[in-house]
Design an enzyme around this catalytic site. Structure first.
Site, mmCIF file in Angstrom:
data_model
loop_
_atom_site.group_PDB
_atom_site.id
_atom_site.type_symbol
_atom_site.label_atom_id
_atom_site.label_comp_id
_atom_site.label_asym_id
_atom_site.label_seq_id
_atom_site.Cartn_x
_atom_site.Cartn_y
_atom_site.Cartn_z
ATOM 1 N N LEU A 21 0.830 -1.215 0.000
ATOM 2 C CA LEU A 21 0.000 0.000 0.000
ATOM 3 C C LEU A 21 0.863 1.264 0.000
ATOM 4 C CD1 LEU A 21 -2.685 -1.018 2.650
ATOM 5 C CD2 LEU A 21 -3.134 -0.486 0.256
ATOM 6 N N LYS A 70 15.003 -6.116 5.379
ATOM 7 C CA LYS A 70 15.163 -5.074 6.413
ATOM 8 C C LYS A 70 16.475 -5.214 7.200
ATOM 9 C CE LYS A 70 10.301 -4.017 7.183
ATOM 10 N NZ LYS A 70 9.218 -3.833 8.150
ATOM 11 N N GLY A 130 4.330 -13.364 19.720
ATOM 12 C CA GLY A 130 5.178 -13.502 18.536
ATOM 13 C C GLY A 130 6.601 -13.082 18.841
ATOM 14 N N GLY A 132 8.866 -12.406 15.811
ATOM 15 C CA GLY A 132 9.438 -12.089 14.503
ATOM 16 C C GLY A 132 9.891 -10.635 14.475
ATOM 17 N N GLY A 133 10.013 -10.089 13.253
ATOM 18 C CA GLY A 133 10.495 -8.723 13.097
ATOM 19 C C GLY A 133 9.606 -7.690 13.788
ATOM 20 N N ASN A 154 6.032 -16.866 22.610
ATOM 21 C CA ASN A 154 6.201 -17.318 21.216
ATOM 22 C C ASN A 154 6.230 -18.839 21.121
ATOM 23 O OD1 ASN A 154 6.451 -16.542 18.462
ATOM 24 N ND2 ASN A 154 8.578 -17.263 18.495
ATOM 25 N N LYS A 159 13.488 -17.962 19.678
ATOM 26 C CA LYS A 159 13.414 -16.663 19.002
ATOM 27 C C LYS A 159 13.026 -15.566 19.992
ATOM 28 C CE LYS A 159 11.536 -16.655 14.754
ATOM 29 N NZ LYS A 159 10.614 -17.161 13.685
HETATM 30 P P1 NAP Z 1 7.618 -12.792 11.068
HETATM 31 O O1 NAP Z 1 8.942 -12.174 11.282
HETATM 32 O O2 NAP Z 1 7.443 -13.841 10.027
HETATM 33 O O3 NAP Z 1 7.142 -13.407 12.495
HETATM 34 C C1 NAP Z 1 5.929 -14.117 12.595
HETATM 35 C C2 NAP Z 1 5.657 -14.561 14.028
HETATM 36 O O4 NAP Z 1 4.385 -15.233 14.041
HETATM 37 C C3 NAP Z 1 6.684 -15.551 14.581
HETATM 38 O O5 NAP Z 1 6.916 -15.244 15.926
HETATM 39 C C4 NAP Z 1 5.970 -16.885 14.451
HETATM 40 O O6 NAP Z 1 6.318 -17.830 15.437
HETATM 41 C C5 NAP Z 1 4.530 -16.484 14.703
HETATM 42 N N1 NAP Z 1 3.613 -17.475 14.124
HETATM 43 C C6 NAP Z 1 3.421 -17.727 12.800
HETATM 44 N N2 NAP Z 1 2.529 -18.728 12.649
HETATM 45 C C7 NAP Z 1 2.184 -19.120 13.897
HETATM 46 C C8 NAP Z 1 1.289 -20.108 14.407
HETATM 47 N N3 NAP Z 1 0.568 -20.901 13.595
HETATM 48 N N4 NAP Z 1 1.153 -20.238 15.754
HETATM 49 C C9 NAP Z 1 1.878 -19.444 16.580
HETATM 50 N N5 NAP Z 1 2.727 -18.486 16.174
HETATM 51 C C10 NAP Z 1 2.879 -18.328 14.844
HETATM 52 O O7 NAP Z 1 6.511 -11.681 10.732
HETATM 53 P P2 NAP Z 1 6.569 -10.112 11.103
HETATM 54 O O8 NAP Z 1 7.307 -9.381 10.048
HETATM 55 O O9 NAP Z 1 6.987 -9.993 12.525
HETATM 56 O O10 NAP Z 1 5.018 -9.706 10.941
HETATM 57 C C11 NAP Z 1 4.027 -10.185 11.833
HETATM 58 C C12 NAP Z 1 2.694 -9.511 11.539
HETATM 59 O O11 NAP Z 1 2.801 -8.116 11.798
HETATM 60 C C13 NAP Z 1 2.256 -9.652 10.076
HETATM 61 O O12 NAP Z 1 0.890 -9.940 10.052
HETATM 62 C C14 NAP Z 1 2.510 -8.277 9.486
HETATM 63 O O13 NAP Z 1 1.571 -7.964 8.482
HETATM 64 C C15 NAP Z 1 2.286 -7.380 10.704
HETATM 65 N N6 NAP Z 1 3.039 -6.100 10.567
HETATM 66 C C16 NAP Z 1 2.325 -4.949 10.498
HETATM 67 C C17 NAP Z 1 2.991 -3.745 10.375
HETATM 68 C C18 NAP Z 1 2.186 -2.460 10.302
HETATM 69 O O14 NAP Z 1 2.721 -1.430 9.863
HETATM 70 N N7 NAP Z 1 0.965 -2.449 10.757
HETATM 71 C C19 NAP Z 1 4.382 -3.702 10.318
HETATM 72 C C20 NAP Z 1 5.099 -4.912 10.399
HETATM 73 C C21 NAP Z 1 4.402 -6.108 10.523
HETATM 74 P P3 NAP Z 1 7.651 -18.750 15.297
HETATM 75 O O15 NAP Z 1 8.769 -17.864 15.744
HETATM 76 O O16 NAP Z 1 7.392 -19.878 16.216
HETATM 77 O O17 NAP Z 1 7.745 -19.147 13.849
#
Ligand code: NAP
Length: 299
Positions: A21, A70, A130, A132-133, A154, A159
């Site tokens: 977006l 990133k 969570g 992640g990033g 998490n 992690k």
């Molecule tokens: P990421 O680095 O891929 O991390 C994903 C996290 O979700 C990990 O901790 C993972 O756990 C966990 N997860 C995934 N599937 C799971 C499941 N089935 N059960 C339990 N935990 C699960 O992703 P990210 O970049 O941090 O982004 C996360 C979310 O934030 C996304 O939806 C993204 O769209 C949103 N976001 C929004 C903004 C905004 O501006 N609003 C900015 C950044 C991100 P594991 O470590 O165990 O794999």
């Protein structure tokens, strides 16, 4: 839009990047701010180093960086702002005399969302779902803003532990000692939270469109301990996590304002200006239209 010899170029690099977006937000900002700038997506499939160097040599004013670059982009920058370096993630490149400097406006975007919704962090107990990033940036923000405690829950405990270690280092060095207590726990231990009320950040992708019925913790008891919930997801407008927070009688917000404010903050860096709130509001309303979310939320 009147593109001519004076038009400046901004853009975003990532892979994939066509769904973003960001062009909508930034091109609307330029139109409303009456700036002769165009913002484009650049899908970089490989060779990030050449992409960054090429962008600089072509005179591109500034870039956003998204998944999966990133962290990888940092070695190709001439400098990185201290907090972005500590987090290990840069999402905004600002042109300097010698190359691009790196910033993290995701964290500023989240802070500006919290400020606009009047959610304080100072002295509060925080739980982050969570590791992640997004969870990493959220944990650093909560530490910087002196939350009383931060618990990362998490699925993969290692992690969460790695983030705890990095944030603890940051607290020890940058904040020069802090009372914030940060811990990691396996997700299934969510019922072991012992403070009375928490601000909860939902930082997993569970609940993201089209899997809108998914949520990381189903147990309604958990939501009794939440005083306010912020889901970083912005599509759908109301995630299952937000519904459960609201069902427990508490405030819940999605991540759309975070997305918008991270873009606004990058735009402010690139153009050395402040975007007026009424323009931010106009872009927000247009985003709701684009996402089909007009009138979807009760409050
Ligand atoms: P990421 O680095 O891929 O991390 C994903 C996290 O979700 C990990 O901790 C993972 O756990 C966990 N997860 C995934 N599937 C799971 C499941 N089935 N059960 C339990 N935990 C699960 O992703 P990210 O970049 O941090 O982004 C996360 C979310 O934030 C996304 O939806 C993204 O769209 C949103 N976001 C929004 C903004 C905004 O501006 N609003 C900015 C950044 C991100 P594991 O470590 O165990 O794999």
């Amino acid at each position: 839009m009147n593109i001519n010899g004076q038009t400046e170029v901004l853009g975003i690099i990532g892979n994939p990047v066509r769904h973003t977006l960001s062009p909508l937000i930034h091109n609307m900002l330029s139109e409303l701010m009456e700036r002769n700038i165009v913002y484009l997506p650049f899908e970089v499939k490989q060779n990030l180093k050449d992409a960054v160097k090429g962008a600089y040599e072509l005179g591109i004013t500034g870039m956003n960086v998204t998944v999966p670059y990133k962290t990888d982009v940092i070695p190709y920058l001439v400098e990185t702002e201290e907090l972005a370096e500590q987090i290990g993630a840069v999402n905004t490149l600002v042109r300097t005399q010698t190359g691009y400097a790196g910033y993290n406006t995701d964290i500023i975007g989240l802070l500006r969302e919290l400020e606009s919704e009047k959610v304080p962090l100072l002295g509060q107990h925080v739980v982050i779902l969570g590791a992640g990033g997004a969870a990493r940036a959220t944990a650093f923000l909560c530490a910087k803003k002196k939350a009383a405690s931060i618990v990362l829950l998490n699925r993969t405990i290692e992690k969460a532990e790695a983030i705890v270690c990095d944030v603890q280092n940051f607290l020890d060095k940058a904040i020069n000692g802090s009372d914030t207590v940060i811990t990691a726990r396996p997700l299934e231990q969510y019922n072991m939270l012992n403070e009375r009320t928490y601000i909860a950040f939902q930082c997993t992708q569970l609940g993201l469109y089209p899997q809108t019925d998914a949520v990381v913790i189903e147990d309604e008891q958990f939501y009794q301990k939440i005083m306010c919930g912020i889901d970083l997801i912005y599509n759908p407008a109301e995630t299952k996590f937000m519904k459960l927070v609201k069902k427990a009688g508490k405030r819940a917000y999605n991540g759309l304002k975070m997305l918008l404010y991270q873009a606004v903050s990058a735009y402010e860096y690139w153009n050395d200006l402040k975007v007026p709130e009424e323009i931010i509001e106009k872009v927000y309303k247009q985003l709701l239209v684009e996402l089909g979310q007009v009138g979807e939320m009760d409050d």
